[in-house]
Scaffold this motif. Structure first.
Motif, mmCIF file in Angstrom:
data_model
loop_
_atom_site.group_PDB
_atom_site.id
_atom_site.type_symbol
_atom_site.label_atom_id
_atom_site.label_comp_id
_atom_site.label_asym_id
_atom_site.label_seq_id
_atom_site.Cartn_x
_atom_site.Cartn_y
_atom_site.Cartn_z
ATOM 1 N N ASP A 173 0.871 -1.180 0.000
ATOM 2 C CA ASP A 173 0.000 0.000 0.000
ATOM 3 C C ASP A 173 0.905 1.227 0.000
ATOM 4 O OD1 ASP A 173 -1.742 2.103 0.498
ATOM 5 O OD2 ASP A 173 -3.063 0.883 1.720
ATOM 6 N N ALA A 174 0.805 2.023 -1.070
ATOM 7 C CA ALA A 174 1.709 3.172 -1.233
ATOM 8 C C ALA A 174 1.122 4.451 -0.653
ATOM 9 C CB ALA A 174 2.031 3.364 -2.714
ATOM 10 N N SER A 227 -10.162 -4.871 5.380
ATOM 11 C CA SER A 227 -10.269 -5.891 6.427
ATOM 12 C C SER A 227 -8.933 -6.553 6.766
ATOM 13 C CB SER A 227 -11.290 -6.960 6.016
ATOM 14 O OG SER A 227 -10.891 -7.627 4.843
ATOM 15 N N ALA A 228 -7.955 -6.540 5.873
ATOM 16 C CA ALA A 228 -6.682 -7.222 6.158
ATOM 17 C C ALA A 228 -6.114 -6.731 7.489
ATOM 18 C CB ALA A 228 -5.681 -6.983 5.027
ATOM 19 N N ARG A 229 -5.766 -7.668 8.377
ATOM 20 C CA ARG A 229 -5.365 -7.317 9.740
ATOM 21 C C ARG A 229 -3.936 -6.786 9.846
ATOM 22 N NH1 ARG A 229 -8.620 -9.814 13.733
ATOM 23 N NH2 ARG A 229 -7.121 -9.173 15.267
ATOM 24 N N ASN A 230 -3.094 -7.118 8.878
ATOM 25 C CA ASN A 230 -1.677 -6.805 9.032
ATOM 26 C C ASN A 230 -1.239 -5.711 8.068
ATOM 27 O OD1 ASN A 230 -1.011 -8.889 11.001
ATOM 28 N ND2 ASN A 230 -1.673 -10.273 9.373
ATOM 29 N N ARG A 231 -0.653 -4.692 8.626
ATOM 30 C CA ARG A 231 -0.229 -3.502 7.893
ATOM 31 C C ARG A 231 1.050 -3.048 8.575
ATOM 32 N NH1 ARG A 231 -2.694 0.410 4.628
ATOM 33 N NH2 ARG A 231 -4.494 -0.936 4.387
ATOM 34 N N LEU A 232 2.176 -3.337 7.928
ATOM 35 C CA LEU A 232 3.482 -3.085 8.530
ATOM 36 C C LEU A 232 4.152 -1.950 7.776
ATOM 37 C CD1 LEU A 232 4.532 -6.841 8.808
ATOM 38 C CD2 LEU A 232 3.765 -5.375 10.681
ATOM 39 N N SER A 233 4.434 -0.860 8.455
ATOM 40 C CA SER A 233 4.980 0.323 7.774
ATOM 41 C C SER A 233 6.492 0.194 7.583
ATOM 42 C CB SER A 233 4.644 1.585 8.557
ATOM 43 O OG SER A 233 5.226 1.533 9.832
ATOM 44 N N GLY A 234 6.942 0.728 6.453
ATOM 45 C CA GLY A 234 8.364 0.660 6.161
ATOM 46 C C GLY A 234 8.718 1.466 4.934
ATOM 47 N N THR A 235 9.923 1.234 4.439
ATOM 48 C CA THR A 235 10.470 1.981 3.309
ATOM 49 C C THR A 235 10.969 1.004 2.259
ATOM 50 O OG1 THR A 235 11.188 3.684 4.866
ATOM 51 C CG2 THR A 235 12.162 3.753 2.670
ATOM 52 N N ALA A 237 6.880 -8.311 -10.191
ATOM 53 C CA ALA A 237 7.857 -7.419 -9.575
ATOM 54 C C ALA A 237 8.112 -7.888 -8.150
ATOM 55 C CB ALA A 237 7.345 -5.977 -9.571
ATOM 56 N N GLU A 238 9.366 -7.767 -7.727
ATOM 57 C CA GLU A 238 9.738 -8.122 -6.354
ATOM 58 C C GLU A 238 10.073 -6.829 -5.631
ATOM 59 O OE1 GLU A 238 12.175 -11.783 -5.662
ATOM 60 O OE2 GLU A 238 13.596 -10.358 -4.814
ATOM 61 N N VAL A 239 9.389 -6.598 -4.529
ATOM 62 C CA VAL A 239 9.547 -5.355 -3.775
ATOM 63 C C VAL A 239 10.055 -5.708 -2.383
ATOM 64 C CG1 VAL A 239 8.366 -3.298 -2.931
ATOM 65 C CG2 VAL A 239 7.559 -4.408 -5.025
ATOM 66 N N VAL A 240 11.209 -5.167 -2.017
ATOM 67 C CA VAL A 240 11.780 -5.420 -0.690
ATOM 68 C C VAL A 240 11.548 -4.179 0.165
ATOM 69 C CG1 VAL A 240 13.860 -6.003 0.600
ATOM 70 C CG2 VAL A 240 13.493 -6.953 -1.692
ATOM 71 N N VAL A 241 10.915 -4.388 1.319
ATOM 72 C CA VAL A 241 10.553 -3.297 2.224
ATOM 73 C C VAL A 241 11.292 -3.479 3.550
ATOM 74 C CG1 VAL A 241 8.648 -2.189 3.477
ATOM 75 C CG2 VAL A 241 8.250 -3.146 1.192
ATOM 76 N N GLU A 263 9.488 2.841 -5.832
ATOM 77 C CA GLU A 263 10.930 2.938 -6.068
ATOM 78 C C GLU A 263 11.624 3.000 -4.713
ATOM 79 O OE1 GLU A 263 11.441 6.527 -8.301
ATOM 80 O OE2 GLU A 263 10.821 7.817 -6.648
ATOM 81 N N ALA A 264 12.922 2.809 -4.713
ATOM 82 C CA ALA A 264 13.666 2.854 -3.455
ATOM 83 C C ALA A 264 13.371 4.178 -2.764
ATOM 84 C CB ALA A 264 15.154 2.692 -3.725
ATOM 85 N N GLY A 265 13.048 4.093 -1.468
ATOM 86 C CA GLY A 265 12.749 5.285 -0.695
ATOM 87 C C GLY A 265 11.268 5.542 -0.492
ATOM 88 N N SER A 266 10.407 4.883 -1.300
ATOM 89 C CA SER A 266 8.960 5.068 -1.122
ATOM 90 C C SER A 266 8.544 4.591 0.268
ATOM 91 C CB SER A 266 8.178 4.242 -2.155
ATOM 92 O OG SER A 266 8.503 4.603 -3.477
ATOM 93 N N GLU A 267 7.716 5.370 0.934
ATOM 94 C CA GLU A 267 7.169 4.931 2.220
ATOM 95 C C GLU A 267 5.886 4.169 1.959
ATOM 96 O OE1 GLU A 267 6.953 8.011 5.112
ATOM 97 O OE2 GLU A 267 9.089 8.503 4.924
ATOM 98 N N VAL A 268 5.829 2.928 2.419
ATOM 99 C CA VAL A 268 4.701 2.038 2.109
ATOM 100 C C VAL A 268 4.318 1.221 3.342
ATOM 101 C CG1 VAL A 268 5.461 1.799 -0.312
ATOM 102 C CG2 VAL A 268 6.207 0.118 1.397
ATOM 103 N N ASP A 269 3.186 0.554 3.211
ATOM 104 C CA ASP A 269 2.834 -0.502 4.155
ATOM 105 C C ASP A 269 2.877 -1.836 3.412
ATOM 106 O OD1 ASP A 269 2.258 1.314 6.197
ATOM 107 O OD2 ASP A 269 0.124 1.401 5.715
#
Lengths: 69, 69, 69, 69, 69, 69
Positions: A67-68, B4-12, B23-27, B50-56
């Motif tokens: 989720d962006a 409804s999804a219970r898990n939302r983990l914030s990162g970069t 696509a493979e996205v590493v957070v 892209e690298a640096g995007s703040e996402v969940d």
């Protein structure tokens, strides 16, 4: 780690609630975020999960969305 | 959070690799652990990841397993 | 829509049934077909789902199969 | 329908794109909404999927999330 | 077999346990190994599953992990 | 077996095909049936999978469907 699943997040079980066939396991990750898993009661019993258990939350990479916001 | 999804983990986002349809996205999560997602290239493009995007990283609870090692 | 999941089908909740940890939510899509979701009771409560709620049924593309009958 | 999966949405294939091991299949549902599936190229070939094929998009209920926006 | 799911393992139902919305179905594969499925009670009823039923356990390839122990 | 996933089917890798980010692994189960897994190429490499490797195919119970044909 011999399992192909790419995601293995270490943490500590906060709470296990069992109801019928299913169990809800809440894990506090080492970094402070929380993960909730729904597994079978049979597995929760077999693994002896309880508050304080040190575990990994394991997720196959194809099951993760981004989720962006 | 209306999903409804219970898990939302914030990162970069650390890295996005696209190949064909996938696509493979590493957070890197805020707590320091890492999550890898396989999504479609179409979604990676649409979200402008892209690298640096703040996402969940978002995961439905039924997709999470527990390893009690 | 900032979520990578490719499928988002709009509709109206017809019925929510909760039992223990799980809830079954039946959604009538705008085109007339029906989708059933199993989510946690915790999420059904948090979202305040009830008959008549306007919602999207969301599904990651890797979870969809094709039947060519 | 002898399969336990609760969701079976009828429609017509709009587009099939194959790349390496995976294929992306876009289905226009009878009600006008669109579903995208990622399946293996092997399955896309075996089923002979092409634009115009009449198919069902099939999803297990535990894979469906609800967004209450 | 008109369904895209790559895995279809034939066997015989050993046991069906229903509790609330969910049912646990244990299948002994023809080769002697065992598979457990969690499906909805609604589907278990609709299919008339009971000990002795000859069934296939069906799994999408993207849901299978490999453990190389 | 410390992992909550209920299904662990032992067998021997017949074939590994890698293309871009994904790999298709075909496992012949000890009972003679075949399971196909789609995992990441990264995991296939890390585990050193090749024809002849003895492995388990691992599947969470909520991912298994039943076909009562």
């Amino acid at each position: 780690m011999s399992l192909s699943a790419r995601n293995r997040l270490s943490g500590t079980v906060q709470r296990v609630e069992t109801s019928g066939l299913m169990a809800e396991v809440v894990v506090e990750l080492d970094g402070g975020q929380t993960v909730t898993a729904i597994i079978t009661s049979g597995s929760a019993d077999r693994l002896g999960l309880e508050a304080g258990s040190e575990v990994d939350a394991v997720v196959k990479a194809t099951e993760v969305m981004i989720d962006a916001h």
